[in-house]
Design an enzyme around this catalytic site. Structure first.
Site, PDB file in Angstrom:
ATOM      1  N   ASN A   1      24.351  54.364  74.922  1.00  0.00           N
ATOM      2  CA  ASN A   1      25.152  53.201  74.533  1.00  0.00           C
ATOM      3  C   ASN A   1      25.196  52.198  75.678  1.00  0.00           C
ATOM      4  O   ASN A   1      25.205  52.564  76.863  1.00  0.00           O
ATOM      5  CB  ASN A   1      26.555  53.595  74.060  1.00  0.00           C
ATOM      6  CG  ASN A   1      27.313  54.516  74.973  1.00  0.00           C
ATOM      7  OD1 ASN A   1      26.741  55.296  75.729  1.00  0.00           O
ATOM      8  ND2 ASN A   1      28.623  54.437  74.916  1.00  0.00           N
TER       9      ASN A   1
ATOM     10  N   GLU B   1      22.342  55.443  69.320  1.00  0.00           N
ATOM     11  CA  GLU B   1      21.366  55.619  68.244  1.00  0.00           C
ATOM     12  C   GLU B   1      20.528  54.362  68.072  1.00  0.00           C
ATOM     13  O   GLU B   1      19.302  54.428  67.850  1.00  0.00           O
ATOM     14  CB  GLU B   1      22.078  55.936  66.925  1.00  0.00           C
ATOM     15  CG  GLU B   1      22.834  57.245  66.916  1.00  0.00           C
ATOM     16  CD  GLU B   1      24.281  57.111  67.380  1.00  0.00           C
ATOM     17  OE1 GLU B   1      24.560  56.239  68.239  1.00  0.00           O
ATOM     18  OE2 GLU B   1      25.117  57.886  66.894  1.00  0.00           O
TER      19      GLU B   1
HETATM   20  N1  THU Z   1      29.003  55.202  70.293  1.00  0.00           N
HETATM   21  C1  THU Z   1      27.678  55.506  70.198  1.00  0.00           C
HETATM   22  O1  THU Z   1      26.883  55.131  71.068  1.00  0.00           O
HETATM   23  N2  THU Z   1      27.267  56.232  69.132  1.00  0.00           N
HETATM   24  C2  THU Z   1      28.091  56.736  68.185  1.00  0.00           C
HETATM   25  O2  THU Z   1      27.611  57.349  67.239  1.00  0.00           O
HETATM   26  C3  THU Z   1      29.543  56.574  68.290  1.00  0.00           C
HETATM   27  C4  THU Z   1      29.987  55.576  69.297  1.00  0.00           C
HETATM   28  C5  THU Z   1      29.455  54.422  71.452  1.00  0.00           C
HETATM   29  C6  THU Z   1      29.801  52.998  71.161  1.00  0.00           C
HETATM   30  C7  THU Z   1      30.722  52.680  72.312  1.00  0.00           C
HETATM   31  O3  THU Z   1      29.943  52.285  73.441  1.00  0.00           O
HETATM   32  C8  THU Z   1      31.408  53.999  72.619  1.00  0.00           C
HETATM   33  O4  THU Z   1      30.608  54.998  72.009  1.00  0.00           O
HETATM   34  C9  THU Z   1      32.833  54.105  72.121  1.00  0.00           C
HETATM   35  O5  THU Z   1      32.904  53.753  70.787  1.00  0.00           O
END
Ligand code: THU
Length: 132
Positions: free
Chosen positions: A42, A55
């Protein structure tokens, strides 16, 4: 297929997450139909809504490499509660993956649960609705 090659990449991706706001590090790995693994993390932003999920990053890496079919998915995050792809990422995965594709929900120690994309996103809208 199997997660033994996916887990180390997911751990490495988690370590590279740019998540100074949520502090919630996520790693994702997709396996293309070519057998190659693509990882992502992320990437948050001071303008919160434009941050990227792990993802989405993994999918971008795959498409940039010329692959457009996903045969296996792994998502890794920390915490008591089981991580699971957000709604938007379920749809992002659906673009490139069939209902029966396994999605491994993991913490840094390994797989906690495996589900299918169809279980995460039943009755989904996809490319076939547009004749693709
Ligand atoms: N996040 C992801 O990268 N994938 C997910 O499936 C759930 C949430 C990230 C987005 C954000 O940077 C952090 O987790 C908190 O929501």
């Amino acid at each position: 297929m199997g997660v033994s090659d996916m887990l180390p990449l997911a751990n490495a991706m988690m370590a590279r997450a740019y998540a100074p706001y949520s502090k919630f590090h996520v790693g994702a790995v997709v396996r293309g139909s070519n057998g190659k693994l693509y990882g992502g993390c992320n990437v948050e932003n001071a303008a919160y809504p434009i941050g990227n999920c792990a993802e989405a990053s993994a999918i971008s890496a795959m498409v940039a490499d010329g692959e457009t079919r996903i045969v296996e998915v792994l998502v890794m995050g920390e915490g008591e509660e089981l991580i699971s792809p957000c709604g938007g990422c379920r749809q992002r995965l659906r673009e490139f993956a069939a209902d029966d594709v396994p999605v491994h929900l993991c913490d840094p120690n390994g797989v906690r649960r495996t589900v299918t994309l169809g279980e995460l996103l039943p009755l989904s809208f996809g490319p076939s609705h547009l004749g693709k």
